[in-house]
Design a protein around this motif. Structure first.
Motif, short mmCIF file in Angstrom:
data_model
loop_
_atom_site.label_atom_id
_atom_site.label_comp_id
_atom_site.label_asym_id
_atom_site.label_seq_id
_atom_site.Cartn_x
_atom_site.Cartn_y
_atom_site.Cartn_z
N GLN A 128 41.82 37.52 37.88
CA GLN A 128 41.65 36.11 37.54
C GLN A 128 42.73 35.70 36.54
OE1 GLN A 128 39.47 34.02 38.84
NE2 GLN A 128 38.37 35.56 40.07
N PRO A 129 43.36 34.54 36.74
CA PRO A 129 44.37 34.08 35.78
C PRO A 129 43.71 33.70 34.46
CG PRO A 129 43.87 32.35 37.36
CD PRO A 129 43.13 33.58 37.83
N GLU A 130 44.55 33.48 33.45
CA GLU A 130 44.02 33.14 32.13
C GLU A 130 43.19 31.86 32.22
OE1 GLU A 130 45.96 33.73 27.97
OE2 GLU A 130 46.54 31.74 28.67
N THR A 131 41.96 31.96 31.70
CA THR A 131 41.01 30.86 31.80
C THR A 131 40.36 30.65 30.44
OG1 THR A 131 40.53 31.53 34.08
CG2 THR A 131 38.98 30.01 33.04
N ARG A 132 40.15 29.42 30.10
CA ARG A 132 39.46 29.10 28.85
C ARG A 132 37.96 29.13 29.09
NH1 ARG A 132 39.73 23.22 25.95
NH2 ARG A 132 38.40 23.67 24.17
N LEU A 133 37.27 30.01 28.38
CA LEU A 133 35.83 30.18 28.54
C LEU A 133 35.13 30.06 27.20
CD1 LEU A 133 35.90 33.21 31.01
CD2 LEU A 133 35.59 30.80 31.59
N LEU A 134 33.80 30.11 27.25
CA LEU A 134 32.99 29.96 26.04
C LEU A 134 32.20 31.23 25.77
CD1 LEU A 134 31.55 26.37 26.67
CD2 LEU A 134 33.54 26.99 25.28
N LEU A 135 32.22 31.65 24.52
CA LEU A 135 31.39 32.77 24.08
C LEU A 135 29.96 32.28 23.85
CD1 LEU A 135 33.96 34.25 21.56
CD2 LEU A 135 33.16 35.38 23.64
N PRO A 136 29.00 33.21 23.67
CA PRO A 136 27.61 32.78 23.46
C PRO A 136 27.41 31.82 22.30
CG PRO A 136 27.69 35.13 23.93
CD PRO A 136 29.11 34.67 23.80
N ASP A 137 28.26 31.92 21.25
CA ASP A 137 28.11 31.02 20.10
C ASP A 137 28.86 29.71 20.28
OD1 ASP A 137 30.71 31.82 19.83
OD2 ASP A 137 30.44 32.87 17.93
#
Length: 362
Positions: free
Chosen positions: A87-96
């Protein structure tokens, strides 16, 4: 042995030590169990490695996309087409709720069989956000600095073209001199931007050869006196010095900037002194590298507040002063360091500002 190293895949045993890497690294085995969770991954996710090792990937590193969906469920690393490589670089969210940049690489057996492991890279978004803010600040500053002289140039040229016959020769000359000065201002700004681009990218090219630093300073002072400064304003304490190994144009840019700052923002006499640093015990040399030549510029003005000394060589720093782009000292620092020297700022004996830089002796 650290628990992070006890379960590293066999073929990575001779590879890099994962805890030495600046980016977060998470590796899972063929069963989807986490076998590597390095220190950078701990720092970025604020999740302990001990709680991640040996667990399923979606449990050890729960991630959501920007629409709130479970990312591992959507991408299904261990399922889908066998031709997928990651998967290419993707902006995701951590649990916090914090942002993180995630890349994934699927390592398959025999190049096309079942997945042997998944390698995940994690990067903190704060560094990228800082870079983006710096670029935005630079664009805003450049736009502001360009608008004023270009508005002036446009205004005067439009007026002269429309009403040439109404003005006397002296009035026309004054307007054209203003246009010329504003054009010089734009040219200087463009040159500063080019210097910043070269410094930031490490591509500042230097054509170095032996230069007499004291002679160069004397020439600069003479030019400032010819431009209207009082000769009593300068005290050049020249001594017998070896030549410095430097690019003459870049060195002249450094000296001119420091002298102009001292004259414009300081008060009283500007003192320029030199010192040859040859003793290994000299703190400024630390016993390493070639002999250095130090040049110091002192003024007798109010100086720079202690709290601001650490910001002097950053972009856009102007202190409490108006005018200028605030890029000059940032460029000076980049030029000096590109030569292998260093530059410092402090308080002069007379209470003003003291700038001191070093250059290698030829």
């Amino acid at each position: 042995m650290d628990s992070r190293d006890s379960q590293v895949p066999d073929d990575a045993a001779f590879g890099p030590h994962y805890d030495d890497l600046p980016d977060g690294v998470v590796i899972t085995d063929a069963e989807g169990l986490v076998v590597v969770f390095n220190r950078a991954a701990e720092r970025i996710t604020e999740l302990p490695a001990a709680g991640a090792l040996g667990r399923q990937l979606d449990e050890a590193l729960p991630l959501l996309d920007l629409e709130g969906r479970l990312w591992w469920a959507c991408t299904d690393p261990y399922g889908g087409l066998a031709i997928r490589t990651g998967q290419p670089e993707t902006r995701l969210l951590l649990p916090d709720g914090r942002d993180v940049l995630v890349t994934a690489r699927y390592v398959r057996e025999h190049g096309g069989g079942p997945i042997a492991r998944v390698v995940i890279g994690l990067r903190d978004t704060s560094a990228r956000a800082r870079v983006e803010r710096r670029h935005a600040d630079l664009i805003a500053t450049v736009a502001h600095e360009l608008r004023s002289p270009l508005t002036s140039v446009k205004g005067f040229t439009a007026t002269l073209l429309a009403k040439w016959e109404r003005f006397t020769d002296d009035q026309r000359k004054l307007m054209l001199e203003t246009v010329d000065a504003d054009a010089d201002r734009v040219t200087r700004l463009i040159a500063e931007l080019l210097d910043i681009a070269r410094i930031d990218s490490g591509r500042l090219q230097l054509g170095c050869y032996p230069i007499d630093l004291a002679d160069l300073v004397t020439e600069q002072v003479a030019g400032m006196i010819a431009a209207g400064q009082s000769a009593e304003r300068f005290d050049v304490q020249s001594i017998d010095l070896p030549a410095v190994w430097a690019d003459p144009d870049k060195l002249r840019q450094v000296v001119a900037n420091l002298l102009e700052n001292a004259v414009r923002h300081g008060e009283g006499r500007v003192t320029i002194s030199f010192k040859e640093l040859t003793e290994p015990e000299d703190d400024e040399r630390k016993g390493e590298g070639p002999p250095m030549i130090a040049m110091t510029v002192d003024d007798e003005g109010p100086g720079i507040p202690e709290a601001m000394l650490g910001r002097v060589f950053t972009r856009f720093w102007r202190g409490n002063r108006r005018g200028g782009t605030g890029l000059g000292l940032y460029i000076v620092k980049g030029i000096v360091e590109a030569h292998g020297g260093s530059i410092t700022v402090g308080r002069a004996p007379g209470g003003g500002a003291r700038f001191r830089f070093t250059m290698p002796a030829a």
